[in-house]
Enzyme design. Structure first.
Site, PDB file in Angstrom:
ATOM      1  N   TYR A 184     -37.906  18.872   1.545  1.00 39.61           N
ATOM      2  CA  TYR A 184     -38.865  19.984   1.421  1.00 39.61           C
ATOM      3  C   TYR A 184     -38.599  20.761   0.133  1.00 39.61           C
ATOM      4  CZ  TYR A 184     -41.342  24.373   2.181  1.00 39.61           C
ATOM      5  OH  TYR A 184     -42.150  25.470   2.023  1.00 39.61           O
ATOM      6  N   LYS A 235     -41.027  21.496  -3.281  1.00 42.08           N
ATOM      7  CA  LYS A 235     -41.397  22.803  -3.834  1.00 42.08           C
ATOM      8  C   LYS A 235     -40.857  22.979  -5.257  1.00 42.08           C
ATOM      9  CE  LYS A 235     -44.025  24.241  -0.549  1.00 42.08           C
ATOM     10  NZ  LYS A 235     -45.439  24.604  -0.768  1.00 42.08           N
TER      11      LYS A 235
HETATM   12  P1  NDP Z   1     -48.819  27.305   8.448  1.00 37.02           P
HETATM   13  O1  NDP Z   1     -48.237  26.180   9.216  1.00 37.02           O
HETATM   14  O2  NDP Z   1     -49.200  28.536   9.203  1.00 37.02           O
HETATM   15  O3  NDP Z   1     -50.099  26.794   7.621  1.00 37.02           O
HETATM   16  C1  NDP Z   1     -50.098  25.556   6.952  1.00 37.02           C
HETATM   17  C2  NDP Z   1     -51.528  25.203   6.573  1.00 37.02           C
HETATM   18  O4  NDP Z   1     -51.497  23.974   5.818  1.00 37.02           O
HETATM   19  C3  NDP Z   1     -52.405  24.984   7.784  1.00 37.02           C
HETATM   20  O5  NDP Z   1     -53.661  25.579   7.575  1.00 37.02           O
HETATM   21  C4  NDP Z   1     -52.536  23.470   7.836  1.00 37.02           C
HETATM   22  O6  NDP Z   1     -53.817  23.115   8.369  1.00 37.02           O
HETATM   23  C5  NDP Z   1     -52.469  23.103   6.362  1.00 37.02           C
HETATM   24  N1  NDP Z   1     -52.114  21.703   6.178  1.00 37.02           N
HETATM   25  C6  NDP Z   1     -50.941  21.082   6.479  1.00 37.02           C
HETATM   26  N2  NDP Z   1     -51.047  19.774   6.212  1.00 37.02           N
HETATM   27  C7  NDP Z   1     -52.300  19.562   5.730  1.00 37.02           C
HETATM   28  C8  NDP Z   1     -53.007  18.416   5.285  1.00 37.02           C
HETATM   29  N3  NDP Z   1     -52.441  17.208   5.276  1.00 37.02           N
HETATM   30  N4  NDP Z   1     -54.282  18.566   4.862  1.00 37.02           N
HETATM   31  C9  NDP Z   1     -54.871  19.786   4.877  1.00 37.02           C
HETATM   32  N5  NDP Z   1     -54.256  20.906   5.262  1.00 37.02           N
HETATM   33  C10 NDP Z   1     -52.983  20.793   5.698  1.00 37.02           C
HETATM   34  O7  NDP Z   1     -47.736  27.645   7.336  1.00 37.02           O
HETATM   35  P2  NDP Z   1     -47.755  28.668   6.096  1.00 37.02           P
HETATM   36  O8  NDP Z   1     -48.986  29.467   6.072  1.00 37.02           O
HETATM   37  O9  NDP Z   1     -46.463  29.358   6.105  1.00 37.02           O
HETATM   38  O10 NDP Z   1     -47.741  27.629   4.878  1.00 37.02           O
HETATM   39  C11 NDP Z   1     -48.624  27.707   3.790  1.00 37.02           C
HETATM   40  C12 NDP Z   1     -47.887  27.330   2.507  1.00 37.02           C
HETATM   41  O11 NDP Z   1     -46.860  28.290   2.266  1.00 37.02           O
HETATM   42  C13 NDP Z   1     -47.194  25.967   2.549  1.00 37.02           C
HETATM   43  O12 NDP Z   1     -47.406  25.313   1.319  1.00 37.02           O
HETATM   44  C14 NDP Z   1     -45.716  26.330   2.728  1.00 37.02           C
HETATM   45  O13 NDP Z   1     -44.876  25.332   2.217  1.00 37.02           O
HETATM   46  C15 NDP Z   1     -45.663  27.617   1.924  1.00 37.02           C
HETATM   47  N6  NDP Z   1     -44.525  28.485   2.202  1.00 37.02           N
HETATM   48  C16 NDP Z   1     -44.321  29.005   3.453  1.00 37.02           C
HETATM   49  C17 NDP Z   1     -43.219  29.801   3.699  1.00 37.02           C
HETATM   50  C18 NDP Z   1     -42.921  30.354   5.051  1.00 37.02           C
HETATM   51  O14 NDP Z   1     -41.788  30.851   5.281  1.00 37.02           O
HETATM   52  N7  NDP Z   1     -43.873  30.346   5.999  1.00 37.02           N
HETATM   53  C19 NDP Z   1     -42.272  30.156   2.625  1.00 37.02           C
HETATM   54  C20 NDP Z   1     -42.604  29.579   1.354  1.00 37.02           C
HETATM   55  C21 NDP Z   1     -43.694  28.791   1.166  1.00 37.02           C
HETATM   56  P3  NDP Z   1     -54.131  21.892   9.382  1.00 37.02           P
HETATM   57  O15 NDP Z   1     -52.905  21.637  10.182  1.00 37.02           O
HETATM   58  O16 NDP Z   1     -55.311  22.397  10.162  1.00 37.02           O
HETATM   59  O17 NDP Z   1     -54.495  20.766   8.476  1.00 37.02           O
END
Ligand code: NDP
Length: 262
Positions: free
Chosen positions: A161, A165
């Site tokens: 992961y 990033k």
């Molecule tokens: P969530 O799990 O709440 O949201 C993740 C989103 O990504 C969902 O809407 C999901 O939608 C979508 N997603 C995942 N895989 C796919 C795919 N193959 N195609 C399309 N959409 C996809 O997590 P976060 O909001 O926390 O994550 C959002 C971003 O923030 C990510 O890139 C994560 O790495 C980053 N991040 C998060 C942190 C944290 O602590 N939460 C810290 C640092 C960065 P669906 O499943 O409906 O496709």
């Protein structure tokens, strides 16, 4: 005159909008009067969000069921955007996930593939295509990538992961370099611990384990990150944030966290 530029009527595309940071970004941009194009795999959640923002803010929207790992689906989605929204001004590359927290030699190669394909290749598919749309329309555009402080240094069990990033970080730099003579900004927003579905997904639905991640610390919320994305997007045209890291008060980096009562 206001220092910040208005986003009213701008067309903003957010990936991974069915939950967490992506969903909060959609709401924040809609509140500013921007039109929203957004996608994820869970179309029901997107429809719910679409109803909510059109009722509340009367902005134009277009949604699609897209797996960002599929170049075909990305291309089809972008080609389906109605003409009135097709000049994209801002792309928020947010779709992403972590899977597992095992040592790399115990990790599941399927999880690696999913993380690499989503976090790196999905982001590239959207960036290339949307950059070309912006260039064709001579748009003063902005690509905002959601990286992570995990991209600044690895932590135990996070090798793959963190590597994805780190790739987002370097891709952001590379894109900014390639676009230096064009009117398009490229930014990397790198959050620390943010309470969303992220940890539930990481632990394959083990909610108890997910809750423990935030024990004894007040994490960031998805709304905290959305406001920072909005701030980045609203800066005057000549001001470009290259990278911005943000952590909760008691987190210094991905390894150093102070938890109350421990
Ligand atoms: P969530 O799990 O709440 O949201 C993740 C989103 O990504 C969902 O809407 C999901 O939608 C979508 N997603 C995942 N895989 C796919 C795919 N193959 N195609 C399309 N959409 C996809 O997590 P976060 O909001 O926390 O994550 C959002 C971003 O923030 C990510 O890139 C994560 O790495 C980053 N991040 C998060 C942190 C944290 O602590 N939460 C810290 C640092 C960065 P669906 O499943 O409906 O496709």
């Amino acid at each position: 005159m206001d220092y910040f530029r208005s986003l009213r009527g701008k067309n903003v595309l957010v990936t991974g909008a069915s939950s967490g940071i992506g969903e909060a970004c959609v709401k924040a941009f809609a509140r500013e009067g921007a039109n929203l194009i957004f996608c994820a795999r869970n179309i029901d959640k997107l429809k719910y969000l679409e109803n909510e923002i059109t009722d509340k803010y009367r902005v134009k929207t277009f949604i699609g069921k897209v797996d960002v790992r599929s170049l075909e689906q990305v291309n089809h989605f972008l080609a389906s955007i109605p003409d009135e929204l097709s000049k994209i001004d801002i792309l928020v590359n947010n779709a992403g996930l972590a899977l597992g927290l095992e040592k790399f030699y115990e990790g599941d190669p399927d999880d690696w593939d999913t993380m690499i394909d989503t976090n790196i290749k999905g982001l590239l598919y959207f960036s290339k295509n949307v950059a070309n749309i912006m260039l064709k329309n001579n748009t003063r555009g902005h690509i905002i990538n959601i990286g992570s402080i995990a991209g600044l240094g690895a932590y135990p069990g996070g090798a793959v992961y963190c590597a994805t990033k780190a790739a987002v970080r370097i891709l952001t730099d590379g894109m900014r370099i390639d676009l230096v003579d064009k009117p398009i900004k490229v930014s990397n927003i790198a959050p620390g611990m943010t309470e969303t579905n992220f940890s539930n997904t990481r632990f394959h639905g083990d909610n108890e384990r997910a809750k423990k991640v935030y024990k004894g610390i007040k994490p960031l919320s998805a709304e905290d990150i959305a406001e920072i994305v909005l701030f980045t997007a609203k800066l005057p045209e000549h001001v470009q944030i290259g990278e911005l890291t943000v952590t909760p008060l008691h987190q210094s980096n991905s390894m150093v966290i102070f938890r109350e009562n421990e």
